[in-house]
Design an enzyme around this catalytic site. Structure first.
Site, PDB file in Angstrom:
ATOM      1  N   ARG A  93       0.865  -1.185   0.000  1.00 24.56           N
ATOM      2  CA  ARG A  93       0.000   0.000   0.000  1.00 24.56           C
ATOM      3  C   ARG A  93       0.890   1.219   0.000  1.00 24.56           C
ATOM      4  O   ARG A  93       1.866   1.283   0.748  1.00 24.56           O
ATOM      5  CB  ARG A  93      -0.877   0.065   1.270  1.00 24.56           C
ATOM      6  CG  ARG A  93      -1.806  -1.091   1.466  1.00 24.56           C
ATOM      7  CD  ARG A  93      -2.818  -1.223   0.378  1.00 24.56           C
ATOM      8  NE  ARG A  93      -3.678  -0.052   0.255  1.00 24.56           N
ATOM      9  CZ  ARG A  93      -4.472   0.164  -0.792  1.00 24.56           C
ATOM     10  NH1 ARG A  93      -4.484  -0.687  -1.801  1.00 24.56           N
ATOM     11  NH2 ARG A  93      -5.244   1.229  -0.829  1.00 24.56           N
ATOM     12  N   LEU A  95       1.647   4.788   1.197  1.00 25.69           N
ATOM     13  CA  LEU A  95       1.266   5.426   2.457  1.00 25.69           C
ATOM     14  C   LEU A  95       1.174   6.941   2.273  1.00 25.69           C
ATOM     15  O   LEU A  95       1.929   7.531   1.495  1.00 25.69           O
ATOM     16  CB  LEU A  95       2.299   5.068   3.531  1.00 25.69           C
ATOM     17  CG  LEU A  95       2.343   3.560   3.820  1.00 25.69           C
ATOM     18  CD1 LEU A  95       3.647   3.156   4.481  1.00 25.69           C
ATOM     19  CD2 LEU A  95       1.142   3.144   4.674  1.00 25.69           C
ATOM     20  N   HIS A 111      13.214  -2.888  -1.151  1.00 27.17           N
ATOM     21  CA  HIS A 111      12.713  -2.820  -2.520  1.00 27.17           C
ATOM     22  C   HIS A 111      13.590  -3.717  -3.402  1.00 27.17           C
ATOM     23  O   HIS A 111      14.819  -3.666  -3.297  1.00 27.17           O
ATOM     24  CB  HIS A 111      12.761  -1.368  -3.017  1.00 27.17           C
ATOM     25  CG  HIS A 111      12.270  -1.232  -4.422  1.00 27.17           C
ATOM     26  ND1 HIS A 111      10.920  -1.246  -4.726  1.00 27.17           N
ATOM     27  CD2 HIS A 111      12.926  -1.136  -5.598  1.00 27.17           C
ATOM     28  CE1 HIS A 111      10.783  -1.144  -6.038  1.00 27.17           C
ATOM     29  NE2 HIS A 111      11.976  -1.074  -6.590  1.00 27.17           N
ATOM     30  N   THR A 143      10.233   7.806   2.717  1.00 22.66           N
ATOM     31  CA  THR A 143       9.863   9.227   2.648  1.00 22.66           C
ATOM     32  C   THR A 143       8.633   9.304   1.739  1.00 22.66           C
ATOM     33  O   THR A 143       8.266   8.308   1.104  1.00 22.66           O
ATOM     34  CB  THR A 143      11.040  10.060   2.091  1.00 22.66           C
ATOM     35  OG1 THR A 143      11.447   9.485   0.853  1.00 22.66           O
ATOM     36  CG2 THR A 143      12.218  10.093   3.061  1.00 22.66           C
ATOM     37  N   GLU A 145       7.916  10.294  -1.208  1.00 19.57           N
ATOM     38  CA  GLU A 145       7.997   9.847  -2.602  1.00 19.57           C
ATOM     39  C   GLU A 145       8.303   8.344  -2.660  1.00 19.57           C
ATOM     40  O   GLU A 145       9.249   7.872  -2.012  1.00 19.57           O
ATOM     41  CB  GLU A 145       9.102  10.622  -3.336  1.00 19.57           C
ATOM     42  CG  GLU A 145       9.035  10.438  -4.828  1.00 19.57           C
ATOM     43  CD  GLU A 145      10.195  11.122  -5.550  1.00 19.57           C
ATOM     44  OE1 GLU A 145      10.471  10.730  -6.685  1.00 19.57           O
ATOM     45  OE2 GLU A 145      10.820  12.030  -4.961  1.00 19.57           O
ATOM     46  N   GLU A 176      17.746 -10.579  -0.401  1.00 13.25           N
ATOM     47  CA  GLU A 176      16.967  -9.721   0.510  1.00 13.25           C
ATOM     48  C   GLU A 176      16.967 -10.282   1.934  1.00 13.25           C
ATOM     49  O   GLU A 176      17.040  -9.539   2.903  1.00 13.25           O
ATOM     50  CB  GLU A 176      15.514  -9.611   0.026  1.00 13.25           C
ATOM     51  CG  GLU A 176      15.332  -8.805  -1.238  1.00 13.25           C
ATOM     52  CD  GLU A 176      13.863  -8.681  -1.625  1.00 13.25           C
ATOM     53  OE1 GLU A 176      13.016  -8.504  -0.743  1.00 13.25           O
ATOM     54  OE2 GLU A 176      13.567  -8.779  -2.826  1.00 13.25           O
TER      55      GLU A 176
HETATM   56  C1  GRF Z   1      10.038  -8.477  -1.685  1.00 10.61           C
HETATM   57  O1  GRF Z   1      10.604  -8.730  -2.934  1.00 10.61           O
HETATM   58  C2  GRF Z   1      10.285  -7.055  -1.263  1.00 10.61           C
HETATM   59  O2  GRF Z   1      11.475  -6.519  -1.748  1.00 10.61           O
HETATM   60  C3  GRF Z   1       9.123  -6.331  -1.899  1.00 10.61           C
HETATM   61  O3  GRF Z   1       8.030  -7.214  -1.787  1.00 10.61           O
HETATM   62  C4  GRF Z   1       8.517  -8.558  -1.716  1.00 10.61           C
HETATM   63  C5  GRF Z   1       7.959  -9.139  -0.458  1.00 10.61           C
HETATM   64  O4  GRF Z   1       8.221 -10.504  -0.344  1.00 10.61           O
HETATM   65  N1  GRF Z   1       8.907  -5.052  -1.262  1.00 10.61           N
HETATM   66  P1  GRF Z   1       7.901 -11.257   1.013  1.00 10.61           P
HETATM   67  O5  GRF Z   1       6.425 -11.047   1.325  1.00 10.61           O
HETATM   68  O6  GRF Z   1       8.788 -10.689   2.073  1.00 10.61           O
HETATM   69  O7  GRF Z   1       8.191 -12.695   0.734  1.00 10.61           O
END
Ligand code: GRF
Length: 219
Positions: A93, A95, A111, A143, A145, A176
């Site tokens: 979402r 914000l 991201h 932020t 943007e 990640e």
């Molecule tokens: C990830 O790729 C994250 O970078 C992006 O949304 C995805 C979320 O994956 N913002 P998960 O729900 O943590 O498996």
């Protein structure tokens, strides 16, 4: 270091949430996940939370006529848990400015691209279409943007000749899961703060002058 309180916001499967949970469980993060909040009851990550005894809440965005009223109720739910940090982990979402300002410096996101390249959706397909040789993920302060807040950490990996969007997405996601807990560690121990629109690294924090990357270690 005192234990810090994390509220994690999710919309989907919650694999980053699980990585953060594991880092907490392993003692890599001096923190406690005090609540996981989703914007709809179908978020698969909620089931996992219930199985692992994490407190959950649902603030269904569909019940609200506009972004501001949703964000007000979401903020009230967040504040109930008195978090030090609000962590977006696949929270889909956008914000409102008011919400972002309220938590400025304590609100972070991950991201799946090397920002500022490829903000928004479908980052892996766009990276392939652009022909970039390197791709990755970014943890940043939120932020107003979208996907433009000051960067805390980035993880990078090579785009392989045989990649398609799914394969690339899977490798970035694995990255990640290492990047987000590590970046949260920098925040929790005060190594970096949001200062006047920039990420300020604390004096005495030493970053390497260059980083040797062995792609094999990242894949
Ligand atoms: C990830 O790729 C994250 O970078 C992006 O949304 C995805 C979320 O994956 N913002 P998960 O729900 O943590 O498996």
């Amino acid at each position: 270091m005192t234990e810090q309180r994390l509220v994690v916001l999710i919309s989907g499967r919650g694999s980053n949430l699980r990585a953060i949970y594991q880092a907490v469980a392993d003692g890599r993060l001096p923190a406690r996940i005090v609540a996981v909040i989703a914007n709809h009851d179908k978020a698969a990550g909620l089931t996992w939370c219930q199985e692992h005894g994490l407190p959950t809440a649902i603030v269904p965005h569909r019940n609200f006529p506009d972004r501001e009223s949703f964000d007000r109720v979401l903020a009230a739910e967040i504040d109930r848990h008195r978090p030090d940090w609000i962590i977006l982990a696949g929270f889909l979402r956008q914000l409102s400015n008011g919400f972002v300002e309220r938590y400025l410096g304590r609100l972070v996101n991950i991201h799946p691209s090397l920002l500022p390249a490829f903000p928004g959706l479908h980052t892996h397909a766009r990276a392939l279409a652009a022909g970039v040789r390197w791709h990755g993920a970014t943890v940043h302060f939120v932020t107003p943007e979208l996907d433009a807040g000051p960067i805390i950490s980035q993880g990078i990996l090579p785009v392989l000749a045989e990649d398609n969007a799914e394969a690339l997405a899977a490798r970035v996601l694995a990255l990640e899961h290492r990047l987000y807990p590590q970046a949260l560690g920098y925040l929790l121990d005060g190594s970096c703060v949001l200062d006047n629109g920039r990420t300020l690294w604390r004096r005495g924090y030493s970053s390497p002058e260059w980083l040797g990357i062995n792609p094999e270690r990242l894949i």
